[in-house]
Design a protein around this motif. Structure first.
Motif, PDB file in Angstrom:
ATOM      1  N   GLU A 132      33.657  66.249  53.849  1.00  0.00           N
ATOM      2  CA  GLU A 132      33.906  65.070  54.674  1.00  0.00           C
ATOM      3  C   GLU A 132      33.726  63.784  53.876  1.00  0.00           C
ATOM      4  N   GLU A 133      32.720  63.747  53.021  1.00  0.00           N
ATOM      5  CA  GLU A 133      32.458  62.545  52.228  1.00  0.00           C
ATOM      6  C   GLU A 133      33.632  62.233  51.311  1.00  0.00           C
ATOM      7  N   ARG A 134      34.224  63.255  50.712  1.00  0.00           N
ATOM      8  CA  ARG A 134      35.349  63.035  49.811  1.00  0.00           C
ATOM      9  C   ARG A 134      36.603  62.621  50.576  1.00  0.00           C
ATOM     10  N   LEU A 135      36.782  63.164  51.759  1.00  0.00           N
ATOM     11  CA  LEU A 135      37.918  62.749  52.578  1.00  0.00           C
ATOM     12  C   LEU A 135      37.745  61.310  53.059  1.00  0.00           C
ATOM     13  N   GLN A 136      36.515  60.939  53.375  1.00  0.00           N
ATOM     14  CA  GLN A 136      36.254  59.557  53.763  1.00  0.00           C
ATOM     15  C   GLN A 136      36.545  58.617  52.606  1.00  0.00           C
ATOM     16  N   ALA A 137      36.151  59.022  51.398  1.00  0.00           N
ATOM     17  CA  ALA A 137      36.434  58.209  50.214  1.00  0.00           C
ATOM     18  C   ALA A 137      37.944  58.064  50.011  1.00  0.00           C
ATOM     19  N   ALA A 138      38.688  59.128  50.291  1.00  0.00           N
ATOM     20  CA  ALA A 138      40.153  59.067  50.166  1.00  0.00           C
ATOM     21  C   ALA A 138      40.740  58.100  51.182  1.00  0.00           C
ATOM     22  N   SER A 139      40.187  58.095  52.395  1.00  0.00           N
ATOM     23  CA  SER A 139      40.732  57.240  53.451  1.00  0.00           C
ATOM     24  C   SER A 139      40.579  55.759  53.129  1.00  0.00           C
ATOM     25  N   THR A 140      39.541  55.401  52.375  1.00  0.00           N
ATOM     26  CA  THR A 140      39.305  53.974  52.089  1.00  0.00           C
ATOM     27  C   THR A 140      40.329  53.396  51.127  1.00  0.00           C
ATOM     28  N   VAL A 141      40.965  54.242  50.310  1.00  0.00           N
ATOM     29  CA  VAL A 141      41.924  53.736  49.315  1.00  0.00           C
ATOM     30  C   VAL A 141      43.341  54.225  49.568  1.00  0.00           C
ATOM     31  N   LEU A 142      43.550  54.999  50.630  1.00  0.00           N
ATOM     32  CA  LEU A 142      44.836  55.637  50.871  1.00  0.00           C
ATOM     33  C   LEU A 142      46.003  54.666  50.816  1.00  0.00           C
ATOM     34  N   TRP A 143      45.892  53.546  51.517  1.00  0.00           N
ATOM     35  CA  TRP A 143      47.033  52.646  51.671  1.00  0.00           C
ATOM     36  C   TRP A 143      47.254  51.777  50.442  1.00  0.00           C
ATOM     37  N   ASP A 145      46.036  52.509  47.201  1.00  0.00           N
ATOM     38  CA  ASP A 145      46.167  53.280  45.964  1.00  0.00           C
ATOM     39  C   ASP A 145      46.298  54.764  46.314  1.00  0.00           C
ATOM     40  N   PRO A 146      47.489  55.203  46.755  1.00  0.00           N
ATOM     41  CA  PRO A 146      47.658  56.590  47.174  1.00  0.00           C
ATOM     42  C   PRO A 146      47.300  57.614  46.099  1.00  0.00           C
ATOM     43  N   SER A 147      47.582  57.310  44.827  1.00  0.00           N
ATOM     44  CA  SER A 147      47.263  58.272  43.773  1.00  0.00           C
ATOM     45  C   SER A 147      45.762  58.508  43.665  1.00  0.00           C
ATOM     46  N   SER A 148      44.988  57.430  43.787  1.00  0.00           N
ATOM     47  CA  SER A 148      43.534  57.581  43.782  1.00  0.00           C
ATOM     48  C   SER A 148      43.081  58.416  44.984  1.00  0.00           C
ATOM     49  N   ALA A 149      43.690  58.182  46.120  1.00  0.00           N
ATOM     50  CA  ALA A 149      43.355  58.970  47.308  1.00  0.00           C
ATOM     51  C   ALA A 149      43.708  60.437  47.098  1.00  0.00           C
ATOM     52  N   GLY A 150      44.839  60.701  46.421  1.00  0.00           N
ATOM     53  CA  GLY A 150      45.232  62.080  46.153  1.00  0.00           C
ATOM     54  C   GLY A 150      44.210  62.799  45.298  1.00  0.00           C
ATOM     55  N   ASN A 151      43.637  62.095  44.326  1.00  0.00           N
ATOM     56  CA  ASN A 151      42.586  62.691  43.498  1.00  0.00           C
ATOM     57  C   ASN A 151      41.359  63.041  44.330  1.00  0.00           C
ATOM     58  N   ARG A 152      41.037  62.198  45.304  1.00  0.00           N
ATOM     59  CA  ARG A 152      39.856  62.430  46.130  1.00  0.00           C
ATOM     60  C   ARG A 152      40.084  63.582  47.114  1.00  0.00           C
ATOM     61  N   VAL A 153      41.318  63.747  47.564  1.00  0.00           N
ATOM     62  CA  VAL A 153      41.622  64.902  48.417  1.00  0.00           C
ATOM     63  C   VAL A 153      41.493  66.181  47.602  1.00  0.00           C
ATOM     64  N   ARG A 154      41.941  66.140  46.350  1.00  0.00           N
ATOM     65  CA  ARG A 154      41.763  67.307  45.476  1.00  0.00           C
ATOM     66  C   ARG A 154      40.272  67.588  45.281  1.00  0.00           C
ATOM     67  N   ALA A 155      39.473  66.525  45.117  1.00  0.00           N
ATOM     68  CA  ALA A 155      38.024  66.716  44.969  1.00  0.00           C
ATOM     69  C   ALA A 155      37.439  67.359  46.223  1.00  0.00           C
ATOM     70  N   ASP A 221      52.842  61.627  50.560  1.00  0.00           N
ATOM     71  CA  ASP A 221      52.464  62.743  49.689  1.00  0.00           C
ATOM     72  C   ASP A 221      50.994  63.116  49.897  1.00  0.00           C
ATOM     73  N   VAL A 222      50.137  62.100  49.937  1.00  0.00           N
ATOM     74  CA  VAL A 222      48.704  62.349  50.118  1.00  0.00           C
ATOM     75  C   VAL A 222      48.450  62.990  51.475  1.00  0.00           C
ATOM     76  N   LEU A 223      49.128  62.497  52.500  1.00  0.00           N
ATOM     77  CA  LEU A 223      48.928  63.047  53.841  1.00  0.00           C
ATOM     78  C   LEU A 223      49.421  64.484  53.937  1.00  0.00           C
ATOM     79  N   ASP A 224      50.431  64.844  53.144  1.00  0.00           N
ATOM     80  CA  ASP A 224      50.840  66.250  53.074  1.00  0.00           C
ATOM     81  C   ASP A 224      49.674  67.095  52.560  1.00  0.00           C
ATOM     82  N   GLY A 225      48.986  66.584  51.522  1.00  0.00           N
ATOM     83  CA  GLY A 225      47.827  67.296  50.988  1.00  0.00           C
ATOM     84  C   GLY A 225      46.717  67.424  52.007  1.00  0.00           C
TER      85      GLY A 225
END
Length: 263
Positions: A132-143, A145-155, A221-225
């Motif tokens: 959950e913490e990593r998904l929350q981190a992804a949500s803060t940068v999604l809009w 910096d999507p690539s950064s968010a994609g890395n956090r979803v992978r994490a 793309d990130v939301l697909d992940g």
């Protein structure tokens, strides 16, 4: 549900097509534009400069906007700050026809505060805190910096492997530390009896790879992940199937909804 709504949001909205999304604070109300404080928009310097062009068209007008969205639930009324870009588009009627004259602004978000949740709040979906913490981190940068968010979803996917006791390292016969790649760990997860979940995580991994090497991921793309990861999470952590199985077993043993009366 959140992922599909966020995908709609990523495509932009007009004044009459705002997608109602769950409030990130109470998760029960829905966010919408604040009628008392409409979004403020400014035309960019570039857009103003383009007006000098001989072949200028209204569709060239664009700029930035800022404002607040409000939760419609009376017990919450949370305000969510939003900023982003806007441009003029042709205004079409219900049959998708343009009258040749009308235009309306299309808003595309770049930042929300508080950040919008990527996954729905589900009482029976007990997601481990590190995921959950990593998904929350992804949500803060999604809009922004999507690539950064994609890395956090992978994490988050790798945190899932951690929670499933799939090791990151091993000690060789010579006493050296061997590090496993994400792919190695997914293979181990698959052979441990989770082929469907492993396939989902592998797809998340490839999206994360694109984020690291190309820096070209879109919000969609990130939301697909996230969508793929959510399905894996439901397969592993959703307690509802076990609860329903237990309930069915109890009803079958009782041959009804109540225990048989004492004879």
């Amino acid at each position: 549900m959140e992922v599909e709504v966020l995908k709609t949001l990523a495509r932009g909205w007009t004044d009459d097509t705002w997608p109602m999304i769950p409030c990130p604070s109470c998760s029960r109300g829905e966010l919408g534009p604040d009628d008392q404080h409409p979004l403020a928009r400014e035309e960019s310097w570039e857009s103003k400069d383009w007006r000098k062009h001989d072949f200028w068209e209204p569709e060239w007008i664009h700029g930035q906007f800022h404002g607040a969205l409000v939760c419609g639930r009376a017990q919450c009324r949370e305000y969510v700050a939003v900023t982003g870009d806007w441009k003029l588009i042709e205004q079409r009627d219900d049959e998708n026809r343009w009258d040749g004259d009308s235009f309306q602004p299309l808003f595309t978000p770049r930042f929300f505060l508080p950040a919008l949740k990527l996954l729905p709040t589900a009482p029976r979906l007990e997601i481990p805190a590190p995921i959950e913490e990593r998904l929350q981190a992804a949500s803060t940068v999604l809009w922004a910096d999507p690539s950064s968010a994609g890395n956090r979803v992978r994490a988050a996917a790798e945190a899932l492997l951690d929670d499933q006791n799939i090791p990151r390292t091993a000690t060789t016969a010579k006493g050296r530390t061997q590090r496993f790649t994400a792919h190695d760990r997914i293979v181990k997860f698959r052979t441990a009896g989770h082929p469907e979940e492993a396939d989902l995580l592998e797809a998340v991994k490839w999206i994360g790879n694109d984020a690291s090497h190309e820096d070209s991921l879109s919000v969609a793309d990130v939301l697909d992940g996230v969508d793929l990861l959510e399905h894996a999470l439901r397969l592993l952590y959703d307690t509802r199937p076990a609860t329903l199985k237990e309930r069915a077993s109890r009803i079958n043993q009782q041959r009804g909804t109540r225990p048989p009366a004492d004879q």
